[in-house]
Scaffold this motif. Structure first.
Motif, PDB file in Angstrom:
ATOM      1  N   ARG A  44       0.845  -1.194   0.000  1.00 43.13           N
ATOM      2  CA  ARG A  44       0.000   0.000   0.000  1.00 43.13           C
ATOM      3  C   ARG A  44       0.872   1.233   0.000  1.00 43.13           C
ATOM      4  NH1 ARG A  44      -4.346  -0.450   4.772  1.00 43.13           N
ATOM      5  NH2 ARG A  44      -5.106   1.422   3.709  1.00 43.13           N
ATOM      6  N   ARG A 141      -9.299  -3.268   4.495  1.00 41.82           N
ATOM      7  CA  ARG A 141      -9.001  -1.859   4.245  1.00 41.82           C
ATOM      8  C   ARG A 141     -10.247  -0.991   4.456  1.00 41.82           C
ATOM      9  NH1 ARG A 141      -4.969  -1.171  -0.985  1.00 41.82           N
ATOM     10  NH2 ARG A 141      -3.341  -2.626  -0.304  1.00 41.82           N
ATOM     11  N   ALA A 142     -11.385  -1.488   3.970  1.00 44.84           N
ATOM     12  CA  ALA A 142     -12.629  -0.722   4.126  1.00 44.84           C
ATOM     13  C   ALA A 142     -12.991  -0.563   5.596  1.00 44.84           C
ATOM     14  CB  ALA A 142     -13.760  -1.413   3.363  1.00 44.84           C
ATOM     15  N   ARG A 143     -12.829  -1.635   6.365  1.00 49.65           N
ATOM     16  CA  ARG A 143     -13.123  -1.562   7.802  1.00 49.65           C
ATOM     17  C   ARG A 143     -12.179  -0.587   8.498  1.00 49.65           C
ATOM     18  NH1 ARG A 143     -16.001  -5.767  10.487  1.00 49.65           N
ATOM     19  NH2 ARG A 143     -14.650  -5.399  12.279  1.00 49.65           N
ATOM     20  N   ALA A 144     -10.914  -0.622   8.123  1.00 50.20           N
ATOM     21  CA  ALA A 144      -9.942   0.293   8.726  1.00 50.20           C
ATOM     22  C   ALA A 144     -10.294   1.739   8.388  1.00 50.20           C
ATOM     23  CB  ALA A 144      -8.534  -0.046   8.246  1.00 50.20           C
ATOM     24  N   ARG A 145     -10.722   1.967   7.143  1.00 50.82           N
ATOM     25  CA  ARG A 145     -11.099   3.322   6.736  1.00 50.82           C
ATOM     26  C   ARG A 145     -12.327   3.798   7.512  1.00 50.82           C
ATOM     27  NH1 ARG A 145      -9.909   8.171   6.163  1.00 50.82           N
ATOM     28  NH2 ARG A 145     -11.127   9.372   4.654  1.00 50.82           N
ATOM     29  N   LEU A 146     -13.309   2.921   7.682  1.00 49.75           N
ATOM     30  CA  LEU A 146     -14.493   3.287   8.465  1.00 49.75           C
ATOM     31  C   LEU A 146     -14.120   3.609   9.911  1.00 49.75           C
ATOM     32  CD1 LEU A 146     -17.151   0.720   7.161  1.00 49.75           C
ATOM     33  CD2 LEU A 146     -17.126   3.201   6.804  1.00 49.75           C
ATOM     34  N   ASP A 148     -11.238   4.764  10.889  1.00 50.63           N
ATOM     35  CA  ASP A 148     -10.569   6.075  10.859  1.00 50.63           C
ATOM     36  C   ASP A 148     -11.593   7.199  10.788  1.00 50.63           C
ATOM     37  OD1 ASP A 148      -8.092   4.897  10.978  1.00 50.63           O
ATOM     38  OD2 ASP A 148      -7.704   5.035   8.820  1.00 50.63           O
ATOM     39  N   LEU A 149     -12.618   7.023   9.933  1.00 50.24           N
ATOM     40  CA  LEU A 149     -13.647   8.054   9.795  1.00 50.24           C
ATOM     41  C   LEU A 149     -14.411   8.246  11.104  1.00 50.24           C
ATOM     42  CD1 LEU A 149     -15.053   7.215   6.241  1.00 50.24           C
ATOM     43  CD2 LEU A 149     -13.689   9.217   6.887  1.00 50.24           C
ATOM     44  N   GLU A 152     -12.180  10.138  13.436  1.00 49.13           N
ATOM     45  CA  GLU A 152     -12.111  11.547  13.058  1.00 49.13           C
ATOM     46  C   GLU A 152     -13.403  12.274  13.449  1.00 49.13           C
ATOM     47  OE1 GLU A 152     -11.323  11.488   8.901  1.00 49.13           O
ATOM     48  OE2 GLU A 152      -9.301  10.656   9.126  1.00 49.13           O
TER      49      GLU A 152
END
Length: 203
Positions: A44, A141-146, A148-149, A152
């Motif tokens: 990545r 990756r999608a779970r990690a991004r969620l 993070d969101l 935030e």
């Protein structure tokens, strides 16, 4: 083959203990594609390459295999590198299949053996498992991004609440500071009015 693919699918339905799940999926892969060494590389932008190996190797051997995988990955994603760089060599027969998620090469899966000649049947089975692994990595990756969101959003909410508290504290302070001189002014006005009234009565 169907049973093995079913077991791999079941393994890759949860994000808990992701590396161990990938490792167990690679162990199941051996039922379809015999190997002495197997590895998954996930690459990545902005992250260190992540490698899961079966069996696990000593640090020096792990570093060497990781370098080989990165060389293969570079040839997959860079047409110029594929044309100009010498082919990556490994001992014995091997297969390497790209992991593709959302039309992007996100890594590769590698198997190698000194005792097996790989066939098209091996490649087909290997490609099916690689597709399942790619889908799993994209899900992670999608779970990690969620996550993070969500983090935030929580940080933004806490910052807004802190700003509101600071504003309330400031307004309370200003109100108090304004009330003090205002009280003095009103008191003096009352004194002056009383004095004027007394003077008027004296006349």
């Amino acid at each position: 083959m169907k049973r093995t693919l079913y077991d791999v699918t079941q393994l890759l339905e949860s994000a808990d203990g992701a590396d161990e799940r990938v490792r167990r999926a690679l162990e199941l892969l051996r039922n379809l594609v015999p190997y002495e060494q197997c590895a998954v590389l996930e690459a990545r932008l902005g992250h260190e390459p992540h490698v899961v190996m079966v069996p696990e190797r000593l640090p020096a051997e792990r570093a060497a295999l990781t370098g080989t995988l990165l060389g293969m990955f570079g040839q997959l994603v860079d047409g110029n590198a594929r044309a100009d760089a010498p082919a990556v060599r490994t001992a014995g027969a091997h297969l390497a299949v790209p992991l593709i998620g959302l039309d992007e090469v996100i890594g590769l899966v590698f198997v190698g053996s000194s005792a097996v000649e790989y066939t098209e049947e091996h490649l087909r089975a290997f490609s099916v498992v690689a597709a399942k692994l790619a889908a799993y990595l994209m899900m992670l990756r999608a779970r990690a991004r969620l996550a993070d969101l969500a983090r935030e959003r929580d940080e933004a909410r806490r910052a807004a609440e802190a700003a509101n508290r600071a504003k309330d504290d400031f307004l309370a302070l200003v109100s108090h500071e304004l009330q003090t001189p205002l009280s003095s002014i009103l008191a003096w006005a009352h004194v002056l009015r009383s004095t004027d009234d007394d003077a008027a009565r004296a006349h």
